[in-house]
Design a protein around this motif. Structure first.
Motif, PDB file in Angstrom:
ATOM      1  N   PRO A  93       0.810  -1.234   0.000  1.00 28.52           N
ATOM      2  CA  PRO A  93       0.000   0.000   0.000  1.00 28.52           C
ATOM      3  C   PRO A  93       0.845   1.286   0.000  1.00 28.52           C
ATOM      4  O   PRO A  93       0.362   2.337  -0.420  1.00 28.52           O
ATOM      5  N   ASP A  94       2.072   1.201   0.463  1.00 24.05           N
ATOM      6  CA  ASP A  94       2.933   2.389   0.452  1.00 24.05           C
ATOM      7  C   ASP A  94       3.479   2.675  -0.942  1.00 24.05           C
ATOM      8  O   ASP A  94       3.907   3.784  -1.242  1.00 24.05           O
ATOM      9  N   ILE A  95       3.496   1.657  -1.763  1.00 22.91           N
ATOM     10  CA  ILE A  95       4.083   1.796  -3.101  1.00 22.91           C
ATOM     11  C   ILE A  95       2.994   1.904  -4.157  1.00 22.91           C
ATOM     12  O   ILE A  95       3.036   2.776  -5.022  1.00 22.91           O
ATOM     13  N   ASN A  96       2.029   1.012  -4.046  1.00 23.57           N
ATOM     14  CA  ASN A  96       0.994   0.913  -5.070  1.00 23.57           C
ATOM     15  C   ASN A  96      -0.289   1.588  -4.598  1.00 23.57           C
ATOM     16  O   ASN A  96      -0.919   1.155  -3.647  1.00 23.57           O
ATOM     17  N   LYS A  97      -0.645   2.684  -5.266  1.00 25.32           N
ATOM     18  CA  LYS A  97      -1.831   3.439  -4.832  1.00 25.32           C
ATOM     19  C   LYS A  97      -3.068   3.090  -5.670  1.00 25.32           C
ATOM     20  O   LYS A  97      -4.110   3.719  -5.540  1.00 25.32           O
ATOM     21  N   GLU A  98      -2.937   2.103  -6.507  1.00 28.89           N
ATOM     22  CA  GLU A  98      -4.069   1.707  -7.348  1.00 28.89           C
ATOM     23  C   GLU A  98      -5.197   1.112  -6.504  1.00 28.89           C
ATOM     24  O   GLU A  98      -4.946   0.511  -5.456  1.00 28.89           O
ATOM     25  N   ALA A  99      -6.410   1.282  -6.975  1.00 29.48           N
ATOM     26  CA  ALA A  99      -7.551   0.696  -6.273  1.00 29.48           C
ATOM     27  C   ALA A  99      -7.402  -0.818  -6.271  1.00 29.48           C
ATOM     28  O   ALA A  99      -7.020  -1.414  -7.277  1.00 29.48           O
ATOM     29  N   GLY A 100      -7.671  -1.427  -5.154  1.00 31.87           N
ATOM     30  CA  GLY A 100      -7.622  -2.890  -5.060  1.00 31.87           C
ATOM     31  C   GLY A 100      -6.242  -3.441  -4.735  1.00 31.87           C
ATOM     32  O   GLY A 100      -6.100  -4.624  -4.480  1.00 31.87           O
ATOM     33  N   ALA A 101      -5.242  -2.583  -4.722  1.00 27.76           N
ATOM     34  CA  ALA A 101      -3.877  -3.055  -4.455  1.00 27.76           C
ATOM     35  C   ALA A 101      -3.753  -3.566  -3.022  1.00 27.76           C
ATOM     36  O   ALA A 101      -3.146  -4.599  -2.773  1.00 27.76           O
ATOM     37  N   GLU A 102      -4.383  -2.831  -2.115  1.00 30.05           N
ATOM     38  CA  GLU A 102      -4.279  -3.223  -0.719  1.00 30.05           C
ATOM     39  C   GLU A 102      -4.936  -4.583  -0.490  1.00 30.05           C
ATOM     40  O   GLU A 102      -4.421  -5.421   0.239  1.00 30.05           O
ATOM     41  N   GLU A 103      -6.074  -4.771  -1.145  1.00 31.11           N
ATOM     42  CA  GLU A 103      -6.791  -6.038  -1.018  1.00 31.11           C
ATOM     43  C   GLU A 103      -5.909  -7.182  -1.519  1.00 31.11           C
ATOM     44  O   GLU A 103      -5.781  -8.221  -0.885  1.00 31.11           O
ATOM     45  N   LYS A 104      -5.289  -6.935  -2.676  1.00 32.82           N
ATOM     46  CA  LYS A 104      -4.383  -7.917  -3.266  1.00 32.82           C
ATOM     47  C   LYS A 104      -3.222  -8.207  -2.316  1.00 32.82           C
ATOM     48  O   LYS A 104      -2.827  -9.351  -2.142  1.00 32.82           O
ATOM     49  N   TYR A 105      -2.714  -7.143  -1.707  1.00 31.57           N
ATOM     50  CA  TYR A 105      -1.596  -7.263  -0.783  1.00 31.57           C
ATOM     51  C   TYR A 105      -1.971  -8.190   0.382  1.00 31.57           C
ATOM     52  O   TYR A 105      -1.242  -9.101   0.742  1.00 31.57           O
ATOM     53  N   LYS A 106      -3.166  -7.966   0.897  1.00 34.10           N
ATOM     54  CA  LYS A 106      -3.646  -8.786   2.023  1.00 34.10           C
ATOM     55  C   LYS A 106      -3.820 -10.244   1.607  1.00 34.10           C
ATOM     56  O   LYS A 106      -3.504 -11.154   2.361  1.00 34.10           O
TER      57      LYS A 106
END
Ligand SMILES: [Zn+2]
Ligand SMILES: [Zn+2]
Length: 404
Positions: free
Chosen positions: A59-72
């Motif tokens: 989330p600190d690098i990728n600000k695209e929508a859905g990135a955080e979800e993918k990260y999790k």
């Protein structure tokens, strides 16, 4: 159909909430897909893929929508596949999961930061809500996880401690060894549903004959029938028992951190493993110190004579009193560092420091002799008593009387 269990047990024992994963089809391929590796990938390949994707979706690098979800999702997948034991269990019970019921072992997303119960999604609970005949009532299912909040003194958190915790939990029935059947007998496949846990019911409607599936009324969905129930557990296979376990709490823990004790939760179902116990740390405040990570903070009150002339003072630390030199001319708010007098560092080892902030206390009640001494001091200092760039007190008084 929501199954949410979050009830208080004893003073500080909480059953973890179980979230139903509606509409999410979990199978033993899903986690591999998330990491983009094959089922026979080596630990090295898994780690590499995990690192790459973690970076990509961070989330600190990728600000695209859905990135955080993918990260999790990537984190979750790696937590299972990165551990050979959990991975094996995931591989083994995955096929049962395809039928709606996951087996034990693949759950337990530990290591969260204590923000709450999020992350503890019991992927096995889809067992209860899956569509009709898709479920497998005989699949082993892990018991529920439990939480236990333990209070530690400021010093216990710093030096570590072994605590015995005692709580009530659903244990495997000691009379029937968890089968639910009277000793000497054993459960048999349900004659009504033939082990399916569900039965078909035909209903005549204006649109014709409708067939629907309902939970079997004989076995209540377990697929097994107990002809002679165990008298201790009345056929449930579980028995409430007080359980004691000793928890080794490492030196340097902080509030919100958790220790996971595998198998110390509640008994499983259909031969599934016990759930886990999460011991949640709560560090009580100290009346002397404050702490942030491995750094301990202390405020030392001194008088202005000590500040002006310098002094050697005794400073309390959690490791015992130490002598500290206050140099002549110390200003209030000045911070000194006592190396190695802090708390141990949980990661990387070593010991933190204690920061001592000096607070100069201005006297409030002066006797005549003290007042005289201070006046003499002021006179001896002249204009330079406080700040050479500012006019002295007597000059200001003079200015006020003389006017502009
Ligand atoms: Zn049945
Ligand atoms: Zn029993």
């Amino acid at each position: 159909m929501k199954r949410l269990v979050a009830r208080l047990r004893l003073h500080h024992l909480i059953k973890l909430s179980i979230k139903q994963q509606k509409g999410i089809k979990m199978n033993n391929q899903e986690f591999y897909d998330r990491l983009g590796v094959s089922k026979d990938a080596s630990q090295d390949e898994i780690k590499k893929a995990y690192r790459k994707l973690s970076k990509k979706y961070h989330p600190d690098i990728n600000k695209e929508a859905g990135a955080e979800e993918k990260y999790k999702e990537v984190q979750e997948a790696y937590e299972t596949l990165g551990d050979e034991k959990k991975r094996a269990s995931y591989d083994q019970f995955g096929p049962a999961g395809a039928n709606g019921g996951f087996g034990g072992g693949a759950g337990g997303f530990g290591g969260f930061d204590g923000a709450g119960f999020g992350g503890f999604e019991d992927i096995f609970s889809s067992f209860f809500g899956g569509g009709g005949g898709m479920r497998n009532p005989n699949a082993p299912r892990q018991g529920d996880d439990l939480q236990y909040r333990v209070n530690l003194s400021f010093e216990e958190a710093i030096f570590g401690v072994e605590k015995e915790v005692s709580y009530n939990r659903e244990a495997s029935c000691s009379t029937c060894s968890g089968t639910g059947a009277k000793p000497g007998t054993s459960p048999v496949t349900c004659g009504r549903c033939h082990g399916q846990g569900v039965i078909n019911v035909d209903t005549q409607t204006p649109l014709g004959m409708m067939r629907r599936q309902v939970t079997c009324d004989v076995c209540h969905g377990t697929g097994k029938e107990i002809k002679e129930p165990c008298t201790t557990c009345h056929g449930t296979g579980h028995e409430k028992k007080t359980h004691k376990v000793s928890v080794k709490i490492p030196a340097g823990v902080e509030t919100g951190q958790q220790i996971r004790l595998q198998g110390q939760g509640e008994a499983g179902f259909n031969g599934g493993p016990y759930g886990d116990l999460f011991v949640i740390i709560n560090v009580l405040p100290s009346n002397k110190f404050e702490r942030n990570g491995s750094t301990i903070y202390y405020t030392m009150n001194i008088n202005f004579v000590q500040a002006a002339l310098g002094d050697t003072v005794e400073i309390p630390t959690v490791h015992g009193d130490v002598e500290m030199t206050i140099p002549a001319g110390t200003q209030t708010g000045k911070t000194f560092r006592l190396k190695g007098k802090g708390a141990p560092k949980l990661r990387g080892g070593g010991q933190g420091d204690q920061h001592v902030t000096v607070n100069i206390v201005t006297p409030t009640k002066l006797n005549e002799a003290q007042k005289e001494a201070l006046k003499a001091f002021a006179e001896a200092s002249g204009d330079k008593a406080v700040n050479p760039k500012r006019k002295g007190f007597f000059d200001k008084v003079k200015d006020a009387f003389e006017g502009e």
